[in-house]
Design an enzyme around this catalytic site. Structure first.
Site, short mmCIF file in Angstrom:
data_model
loop_
_atom_site.label_atom_id
_atom_site.label_comp_id
_atom_site.label_asym_id
_atom_site.label_seq_id
_atom_site.Cartn_x
_atom_site.Cartn_y
_atom_site.Cartn_z
N ASP A 1 -31.20 41.65 -45.07
CA ASP A 1 -32.52 41.04 -45.23
C ASP A 1 -32.40 39.54 -45.02
O ASP A 1 -31.29 39.01 -44.92
CB ASP A 1 -33.15 41.39 -46.59
CG ASP A 1 -32.36 40.90 -47.79
OD1 ASP A 1 -31.17 40.51 -47.62
OD2 ASP A 1 -32.90 40.91 -48.90
N TYR B 1 -32.21 35.44 -45.24
CA TYR B 1 -31.72 34.49 -46.22
C TYR B 1 -32.88 34.12 -47.15
O TYR B 1 -34.01 33.96 -46.71
CB TYR B 1 -31.20 33.22 -45.53
CG TYR B 1 -30.00 33.43 -44.64
CD1 TYR B 1 -28.80 33.92 -45.14
CD2 TYR B 1 -30.06 33.10 -43.28
CE1 TYR B 1 -27.69 34.08 -44.32
CE2 TYR B 1 -28.95 33.27 -42.45
CZ TYR B 1 -27.78 33.76 -42.98
OH TYR B 1 -26.68 33.93 -42.16
N PHE C 1 -28.55 36.62 -39.44
CA PHE C 1 -27.39 35.72 -39.53
C PHE C 1 -27.70 34.29 -39.10
O PHE C 1 -26.86 33.41 -39.26
CB PHE C 1 -26.20 36.26 -38.73
CG PHE C 1 -25.65 37.55 -39.26
CD1 PHE C 1 -24.86 37.57 -40.40
CD2 PHE C 1 -25.95 38.77 -38.64
CE1 PHE C 1 -24.36 38.77 -40.90
CE2 PHE C 1 -25.45 39.97 -39.13
CZ PHE C 1 -24.65 39.97 -40.27
N HIS D 1 -18.15 43.67 -42.78
CA HIS D 1 -19.16 42.62 -42.78
C HIS D 1 -18.48 41.26 -42.74
O HIS D 1 -17.40 41.08 -43.33
CB HIS D 1 -20.02 42.75 -44.04
CG HIS D 1 -21.28 41.95 -43.98
ND1 HIS D 1 -21.33 40.61 -44.30
CD2 HIS D 1 -22.54 42.30 -43.63
CE1 HIS D 1 -22.56 40.17 -44.15
NE2 HIS D 1 -23.33 41.17 -43.75
#
Length: 228
Positions: free
Chosen positions: A70, A72, A83, A192
């Site tokens: 989701d 930031y 990202f 990740h």
């Protein structure tokens, strides 16, 4: 409703591809939920940037998909690309690790900018599974309908396109593998890039060079991973 800039303020090829989603019951309920949320909370990203990933990477231009969770939730960070952060915002830790892997993989020096718009314009769909969030409340818009919409996005890409490269980093993104036809597309999986998991297989995955090798084999233009 218009204030949130949800349908039809999305790039035309996506509007056509996802038309049935916009008419669905869950999406109507999603819009209602967001209107109520906006009355009580600060919501990120701003309405005009909710569909930024789609607007910067039209359906017919998608070559690579990078799936995030989701947006930031810090002030000024979210702008609709997984990202990525806008110019002038310090790259968050996961993005710093992405830059480290790009350097180790392709010898491209890390950028001071965290704005990945250049990737999006080259055909990299930077797709978060959830497209909005309350300020300072990570995961706060989980299960209000966004997952249905972005799962439909992945399915539509899988069904109607060929030779797309999906980069699935971490267990959350890897859950989306069930929507991808691996006979038609390429799936690359790794840990990740978060500092909590990057050393468990993100570093050394070489997904950026592997992506360009795959694009070359498909007679598609490679991605310039450099961020100015």
């Amino acid at each position: 409703m218009n204030e949130l800039k949800i349908n039809p303020n999305i790039e035309n090829s996506w509007n056509k591809a996802l038309y049935n989603e916009f008419q669905s019951k869950y999406f109507i309920e999603l819009k209602k939920s967001l209107i109520k949320e906006k009355e009580k909370y600060v919501i990120f990203p701003k309405g005009s940037e909710i569909f930024n990933a789609y607007n910067l990477t039209p359906f017919d231009k998608v070559k690579v998909v990078i799936i995030g969770q989701d947006p930031y939730h810090g002030e000024g960070q979210a702008h609709g690309l997984s990202f990525s952060v806008p110019n002038g915002i310090k790259p968050p830790p996961s993005l710093v690790n992405i830059y480290k892997e790009i350097y180790n993989d392709l010898n491209i020096f890390p950028s001071l900018s965290g704005n990945l718009t250049n990737w999006a314009k080259q055909g990299v769909l930077l797709l978060n599974s959830i497209l909005t969030v309350r300020k300072n409340e990570a995961g706060s818009h989980r299960n209000i309908g966004w997952e249905n919409f972005t799962n439909a996005t992945i399915r539509k890409i899988s069904e109607e396109k060929d030779g797309v490269i999906f980069l699935l980093w971490g267990s959350f993104a890897q859950e989306k593998e069930i929507f991808i036809n691996k006979n038609k597309h390429i799936v690359l999986k790794a840990a990740h890039p978060s500092p909590f998991s990057s050393y468990r297989g993100f570093f050394g995955c070489k997904h950026f060079s592997k992506t360009n090798e795959a694009l070359t084999s498909l007679n598609k233009e490679i991605i310039n991973w450099q961020i100015e």
